[in-house]
Write a protein that holds these residues in place. Structure first.
Motif, PDB file in Angstrom:
ATOM      1  N   GLY A  55      29.211  28.556  37.969  1.00 60.38           N
ATOM      2  CA  GLY A  55      29.793  29.382  36.918  1.00 60.38           C
ATOM      3  C   GLY A  55      28.943  29.450  35.668  1.00 60.38           C
ATOM      4  O   GLY A  55      29.322  30.090  34.694  1.00 60.38           O
ATOM      5  N   SER A  71      34.745  35.286  36.109  1.00 64.92           N
ATOM      6  CA  SER A  71      34.921  33.849  35.960  1.00 64.92           C
ATOM      7  C   SER A  71      35.377  33.277  37.296  1.00 64.92           C
ATOM      8  O   SER A  71      35.731  34.027  38.213  1.00 64.92           O
ATOM      9  N   ARG A  72      35.357  31.955  37.407  1.00 62.62           N
ATOM     10  CA  ARG A  72      35.796  31.342  38.658  1.00 62.62           C
ATOM     11  C   ARG A  72      36.480  30.022  38.402  1.00 62.62           C
ATOM     12  O   ARG A  72      36.177  29.330  37.413  1.00 62.62           O
TER      13      ARG A  72
END
Length: 124
Positions: A55, A71-72
């Motif tokens: 990320g 995003s993660r």
């Protein structure tokens, strides 16, 4: 085999917002870079955004910079695409993709797994 399932698409008015989600069937961890692409009717699939395995690195198409955020959440095996200030030209089917390496990439052919897509329509 990794299965990806997108959700969160729909109809929104211009200048509105949507958040897309992409859930993976297995633990992707930080080994997989992820990306979002879109395809409008009669057009080729185009890059939207990508994020590295950790990320820490992100890439965006010029057309969405400043409006979209990728995003993660590694613990939830989920990648998100927050879309703000939507325009009619953002109307497309949005696809999630996973790459078997950790480096983010804008190149479509470098992704190994694809979801079925979710429709986003921006119209008044």
């Amino acid at each position: 085999q990794v299965q990806l399932v997108e959700s969160g698409g729909g109809l929104v008015q211009p200048e509105g917002s949507l958040r897309l989600s992409c859930g993976a069937s297995i633990r992707t961890s930080s080994r997989f870079a992820m990306g979002w692409y879109r395809q409008a009717p009669g057009k080729e699939r185009e890059f939207v955004a990508s994020i590295s395995g950790t990320g820490g690195s992100t890439y965006y198409a010029d057309s969405v910079k400043g409006r979209f955020t990728i995003s993660r959440d590694i613990g939830k095996n989920t990648v998100y695409l927050q879309m703000n200030s939507l325009k009619p030209e953002d109307t497309a089917v949005y696809y999630c993709a996973a790459r078997r390496t950790s480096g983010a990439s804008p190149l479509l052919w470098e992704y190994d797994y694809w979801g079925q897509g979710t429709q986003v329509t921006v119209s008044s």
